[in-house]
Design an enzyme around this catalytic site. Structure first.
Site, short mmCIF file in Angstrom:
data_model
loop_
_atom_site.label_atom_id
_atom_site.label_comp_id
_atom_site.label_asym_id
_atom_site.label_seq_id
_atom_site.Cartn_x
_atom_site.Cartn_y
_atom_site.Cartn_z
N ASP A 88 -64.93 -16.33 44.69
CA ASP A 88 -65.19 -17.29 43.63
C ASP A 88 -63.92 -18.12 43.40
OD1 ASP A 88 -67.19 -17.93 41.29
OD2 ASP A 88 -65.22 -17.78 40.33
N ASN A 109 -62.44 -29.98 39.08
CA ASN A 109 -63.32 -31.15 39.10
C ASN A 109 -62.98 -32.14 37.99
OD1 ASN A 109 -65.05 -30.99 41.32
ND2 ASN A 109 -66.40 -29.54 40.31
N HIS A 151 -64.81 -35.10 41.45
CA HIS A 151 -65.75 -34.31 42.24
C HIS A 151 -65.49 -34.42 43.74
CE1 HIS A 151 -68.34 -32.86 39.01
NE2 HIS A 151 -68.17 -34.03 38.44
N ASP A 167 -65.26 -31.28 46.14
CA ASP A 167 -66.01 -31.10 47.39
C ASP A 167 -65.08 -30.74 48.54
OD1 ASP A 167 -68.37 -31.65 46.11
OD2 ASP A 167 -68.56 -33.70 46.87
N ASP A 176 -69.43 -22.67 43.29
CA ASP A 176 -68.18 -22.35 43.99
C ASP A 176 -68.14 -20.87 44.38
OD1 ASP A 176 -68.10 -21.61 41.29
OD2 ASP A 176 -65.92 -21.65 41.23
#
Length: 225
Positions: free
Chosen positions: A77, A85, A90, A94, A120
């Site tokens: 995680d 973010n 974002h 990514d 995630d």
């Protein structure tokens, strides 16, 4: 009739027949390849290259059944992914996800399988050797997951928490229980910079809709159930 003509005609006819038959066969081959690629794309997350949950669970369970004595399940995680973010955008998030998928795939090796369970959160099932080898490999994994991610704006700092479940140690080879144990051990050591080992009592942790009760988001799930 000229002998050459007599021989050439059947050969030409055979070539025509073969060509005629090959056209639909070629069409079917292209259709099969397209279908195979489409199915493969449906099984794989396009951003990270990891298997989607259902495909991961099928492959991971087969691996665990075949290698009960030398397998390992990890739950991974990313730490503070929402903050990443919010701060960097974002697109940067990514890139962090894509880098994590690539790093996990490289670490798991050709005999392992990596899945993106959502957001995630990733899972890995792979083969390992002795406990000492496991510890060395897990230390290597932690190092890889904490490497900065290169972006156009410069290196992006990332971190991840890892929980591990060893089927042979726990005496169980059912993937849902192993993921539950790995989840508990991961949150026990979250943000410590170390990986966690699942203990037998972790397998009995209460769950809400398949997720460990008490983890982020399960309060809403419980009310909706």
């Amino acid at each position: 009739m000229d002998p050459v003509t007599r021989v050439a005609t059947p050969i030409g006819q055979r070539a025509l027949i073969i060509t005629t038959l090959a056209v639909p066969l070629t069409g079917w081959t292209l259709h099969a390849l397209t279908l195979h690629r489409r199915l493969a794309a449906e099984r794989r997350d396009p951003l990270t290259g990891a298997q989607r949950r259902a495909a991961f669970e099928r492959r991971a369970q087969r691996l665990l059944a075949r290698h009960q004595k030398d397998s390992l399940v990890c739950l991974v995680d990313l730490d503070n992914f929402k903050g990443l973010n919010d701060t960097h955008g974002h697109a940067a998030g990514d890139m962090a996800l894509a880098a994590t998928g690539e790093r996990l795939t490289r670490w798991a090796g050709p005999q392992g399988v990596v899945g993106r369970l959502g957001g995630d959160e990733f899972a890995v099932a792979t083969r390992m050797g002795t406990q000492a080898e496991m510890e060395q490999r897990l230390a290597e994994l932690m190092g890889a997951l904490h490497e900065p991610v290169p972006t156009e704006a410069g290196p992006l700092a990332v971190a991840a928490s890892v929980g591990t479940a060893v089927p042979d140690y726990l005496g169980i080879h059912a993937l849902p229980a192993l993921l539950r144990g790995a989840d508990v051990s991961m949150y026990r050591t979250k943000h410590s910079g170390q990986y966690g080992w699942a203990e037998i009592e972790d397998l009995q942790a209460p769950t809400v809709n398949g997720r460990r009760a008490g983890r982020p988001g399960t309060a809403l799930l419980e009310r909706a159930a």
